[in-house]
Motif scaffolding. Structure first.
Motif, PDB file in Angstrom:
ATOM      1  N   VAL A  68     -18.409  63.746  86.547  1.00 46.39           N
ATOM      2  CA  VAL A  68     -17.558  64.141  86.212  1.00 46.39           C
ATOM      3  C   VAL A  68     -15.913  62.966  85.709  1.00 46.39           C
ATOM      4  N   GLU A  69     -15.542  61.794  87.283  1.00 50.56           N
ATOM      5  CA  GLU A  69     -15.228  61.146  86.108  1.00 50.56           C
ATOM      6  C   GLU A  69     -15.783  60.132  86.499  1.00 50.56           C
ATOM      7  N   PRO A  70     -15.856  59.454  85.140  1.00 52.64           N
ATOM      8  CA  PRO A  70     -16.839  58.091  85.471  1.00 52.64           C
ATOM      9  C   PRO A  70     -15.450  57.078  85.655  1.00 52.64           C
TER      10      PRO A  70
END
Length: 302
Positions: A68-70
């Protein structure tokens, strides 16, 4: 009569009707709804959780779903925060070092006076190549009875042993004399410090000296040091008062207290015995063949 039979059959049917109806209703009543089952709900919940775990595992192993959050790329600021600059510079040991040790610097209690004795060594050089200086001697009643100085080149052949070669000069006893010296020194198994040196002098004179000592740590500062020294000569030398074979044996026991590693006073007991021709020369001079004496001194290094 037929009418009577019909009336009787009708009465029997009416009498039996309630029992038949009751029994029929018992077997064909609609089933009751079961109570809510807690175990069934738990099983369903476990099944759902297992299904979610399988789904997550499939996502992780398949690699088809992106996080979801690289994770952001590492920046110069991140590197600077992880590896701050060192406040001081790196210092390397110098290639050339020096060491000076006065292993014995002591006063001796004699039967008819007082004496002094010393044993010292020093070196300058690297871990592999060193220039060694070694000296020892004794004084009795204000006179120098023995004194020597050795200048040796030492080469490290193992992490624990050095091979040495050089010159030795005897100041006393008798006239001065020079020797070529060859030997080994180092740390033997079980931490015995050993030095063995052979000497070749003028006119084919030969000699050998072996020393061994050990340190017993009674406490971190109180140390007991046994020490043994043997000296032998290849032939008689009446001028110096020595005979061929084993000349002297000395055993000492010294107890020191290290106020610091560099400064340690000590007290001890030393036993010495002459053998062979050396013992004969001492008897002729009226000296003791065997002697035990109390010593006190300092051990210093820097």
């Amino acid at each position: 009569m037929n009418a009577s039979r019909g009336v009787l059959a009708c009465a029997l049917s009416l009498a039996l009707a309630p029992a038949w109806a009751q029994d029929h209703s018992h077997h064909h009543a609609p089933p009751q709804q079961p109570e809510p089952s807690t175990s069934h709900d738990h099983a369903a919940m476990d099944h759902d959780a297992h299904q979610q775990h399988v789904d997550h595992a499939a996502m992780g192993h398949g690699g088809r779903d992106e996080p979801v959050e690289p994770i952001p790329p590492v920046t110069d600021a991140d590197r600077a925060a992880a590896f701050p600059p060192i406040a001081h510079g790196m210092h390397h040991a110098p290639e050339i070092n020096t060491f000076v040790l006065f292993d014995r610097l002591e006063a001796v209690d004699l039967d008819d006076g007082r004496g002094e004795a010393w044993e010292a060594q020093a070196w300058v050089g690297s871990d592999l190549n060193r220039l060694w200086l070694r000296s020892e001697g004794e004084r009795e009643r204000g006179r120098t009875e023995s004194a020597d100085l050795e200048v040796l080149y030492g080469r490290s052949v193992t992490p624990w042993w050095d091979v040495v070669a050089g010159l030795k000069h005897d100041f006393k006893p008798g006239p001065s004399r020079d020797w070529a010296a060859f030997g080994v020194q180092g740390l033997a198994p079980y931490k015995f410090e050993v030095s063995a040196t052979a000497y070749l002098g003028e006119g084919g004179a030969t000699a050998a000296t072996v020393e061994a000592e050990y340190e017993v740590l009674l406490t971190n500062r109180l140390i007991l040091q046994p020490r043994v020294e043997l000296e032998a000569f290849g032939k008689d030398d009446p001028v110096r008062g020595t005979g061929s074979g084993l000349s002297t044996a000395e055993a000492g026991l010294r107890l020191r207290y290290e106020f610091t590693r560099r400064f340690a006073p000590y007290v001890g007991l030393v036993w010495e015995r002459a053998y062979g021709g050396t013992a004969d020369h001492r008897r002729d001079e009226g000296e003791h063949v065997e002697d035990t004496r109390v010593v006190a001194g300092l051990r210093l290094w820097f």
